[in-house]
Write a protein that holds these residues in place. Structure first.
Motif, PDB file in Angstrom:
ATOM      1  N   ASP A 141      -8.016   0.633 -10.991  1.00 19.19           N
ATOM      2  CA  ASP A 141      -6.773   1.363 -11.277  1.00 19.19           C
ATOM      3  C   ASP A 141      -7.103   2.838 -11.470  1.00 19.19           C
ATOM      4  OD1 ASP A 141      -5.564  -1.098 -11.239  1.00 19.19           O
ATOM      5  OD2 ASP A 141      -5.095  -1.151 -13.379  1.00 19.19           O
ATOM      6  N   TYR A 171      -3.671   3.663  -1.545  1.00 20.95           N
ATOM      7  CA  TYR A 171      -3.776   2.883  -2.777  1.00 20.95           C
ATOM      8  C   TYR A 171      -2.954   1.611  -2.635  1.00 20.95           C
ATOM      9  CZ  TYR A 171      -5.345   7.369  -4.543  1.00 20.95           C
ATOM     10  OH  TYR A 171      -6.031   8.538  -4.717  1.00 20.95           O
ATOM     11  N   THR A 172      -3.373   0.546  -3.321  1.00 20.88           N
ATOM     12  CA  THR A 172      -2.494  -0.610  -3.437  1.00 20.88           C
ATOM     13  C   THR A 172      -1.570  -0.337  -4.612  1.00 20.88           C
ATOM     14  OG1 THR A 172      -4.241  -1.774  -4.660  1.00 20.88           O
ATOM     15  CG2 THR A 172      -3.949  -2.339  -2.326  1.00 20.88           C
ATOM     16  N   THR A 210       0.309   5.432   0.743  1.00 21.48           N
ATOM     17  CA  THR A 210      -0.610   6.433   1.287  1.00 21.48           C
ATOM     18  C   THR A 210       0.025   7.815   1.201  1.00 21.48           C
ATOM     19  OG1 THR A 210      -1.513   4.821   2.846  1.00 21.48           O
ATOM     20  CG2 THR A 210      -1.921   7.142   3.330  1.00 21.48           C
ATOM     21  N   PHE A 212      -1.370   2.481  -9.404  1.00 22.63           N
ATOM     22  CA  PHE A 212      -1.999   2.843  -8.141  1.00 22.63           C
ATOM     23  C   PHE A 212      -3.470   2.433  -8.251  1.00 22.63           C
ATOM     24  CE2 PHE A 212       1.684   5.478  -8.562  1.00 22.63           C
ATOM     25  CZ  PHE A 212       2.185   5.612  -7.273  1.00 22.63           C
ATOM     26  N   ASN A 213      -3.916   1.555  -7.359  1.00 18.33           N
ATOM     27  CA  ASN A 213      -5.248   0.969  -7.415  1.00 18.33           C
ATOM     28  C   ASN A 213      -6.002   1.361  -6.149  1.00 18.33           C
ATOM     29  OD1 ASN A 213      -7.152  -1.411  -6.739  1.00 18.33           O
ATOM     30  ND2 ASN A 213      -6.626  -1.862  -8.864  1.00 18.33           N
ATOM     31  N   SER A 214      -7.245   1.802  -6.290  1.00 20.72           N
ATOM     32  CA  SER A 214      -7.997   2.342  -5.154  1.00 20.72           C
ATOM     33  C   SER A 214      -8.627   1.293  -4.240  1.00 20.72           C
ATOM     34  CB  SER A 214      -9.093   3.281  -5.655  1.00 20.72           C
ATOM     35  OG  SER A 214     -10.025   2.576  -6.444  1.00 20.72           O
ATOM     36  N   THR A 268       0.827  -1.201   0.000  1.00 26.96           N
ATOM     37  CA  THR A 268       0.000   0.000   0.000  1.00 26.96           C
ATOM     38  C   THR A 268       0.867   1.258   0.000  1.00 26.96           C
ATOM     39  OG1 THR A 268      -0.203   0.051   2.416  1.00 26.96           O
ATOM     40  CG2 THR A 268      -1.948  -1.083   1.179  1.00 26.96           C
TER      41      THR A 268
END
Length: 185
Positions: A138, A101-102, A84, A116-118, A82
Motif C-alpha cells: 500500500d 496501482y491496484t 494508472t 492505492f497498492n503498488s 487498476t
C-alpha cells in the motif's frame, strides 16, 4: 519414436488443450456477468486510466452484505482494479507518483478508505474469496465520505468529472457513491 511414447505425447497434448480451453471458457463466462471496462480521462497534460470489471446489482443487497462493511474489497469483480496516471498527482492532498496501482477499498456506511497498492495482482481474490491485496505494498490510503444516491446504479461504475482545479474519481453502485479528489501536480 515408439508407439507408447506417441500415445503419451498425444494424451499430454490433449490434456493441455482441454485445460486451456476450460480456463478460457470460465473466464469468458465470468465476463458475461461482470464485463470489463476501461475508462480513460485526460486533464491538462495528465492521463488517467482505470481498468475494472462491472458487476450488476441483480436485486441483491450490495454494501453491508455482498460487499461487507469494514473489509477490503477488490473494487469490482474478477481481476483487481487498476488505476494508472502518467503524471504525479495529489489524491485528497497526498502525493501519488506516476504509475499503475491496484485500487482497493474498505467500504463503511459513512466513509470508504481508498487504497492505492503498488503490486500487480492477476486476480482480485484467492480461491477462498479473501482479497489478494498485500498490505505492505500500500502506497497511499485516503478516506472519503459516502454520498447517498437518489437512484439505484444497477452496474458498478467508475468515472471521472472535472471540477474547478480538481478531477473527481467517482465510484458508484446501488445507492452509494464516493468522490476522490485528484489534482495534477
Amino acid at each position: 519414436m515408439s508407439k507408447l511414447l506417441k500415445i503419451v505425447v498425444i494424451i499430454v497434448l490433449g490434456l493441455v488443450i482441454i485445460v486451456f480451453s476450460g480456463i478460457y471458457f470460465v473466464k469468458q463466462n465470468t465476463k458475461k456477468h461482470s464485463p470489463e471496462q476501461t475508462i480513460t480521462h485526460t486533464v491538462k497534460d495528465a492521463t488517467f486510466t482505470v481498468y475494472y470489471n462491472q458487476p450488476y446489482k441483480n436485486n441483491r443487497v450490495i454494501f453491508g452484505d455482498l460487499v461487507p462493511y469494514g473489509e477490503v474489497w477488490r473494487t469490482g469483480a474478477n481481476e483487481a482494479t487498476t488505476f494508472t496516471s502518467d503524471k504525479d498527482i495529489s489524491v485528497d492532498g497526498t502525493t501519488l507518483e506516476a504509475g499503475t496501482y491496484t485500487l482497493w477499498t474498505i467500504p463503511n456506511p459513512e466513509s470508504w478508505k481508498v487504497i492505492f497498492n503498488s503490486k500487480a495482482y492477476s486476480w482480485g481474490v484467492h480461491m477462498d474469496g479473501t482479497p489478494t491485496r498485500e498490505i505492505e505494498f500500500d502506497v497511499l490510503t485516503v478516506e472519503v465520505p459516502t454520498q447517498p444516491l437518489l437512484n439505484i446504479v444497477e452496474q458498478f461504475s467508475i468515472y471521472f468529472e472535472n471540477a474547478n482545479d480538481f478531477t473527481i474519481l467517482y465510484l458508484a453502485w446501488d445507492r452509494t457513491a464516493i468522490a476522490v479528489p485528484i489534482k495534477v501536480k
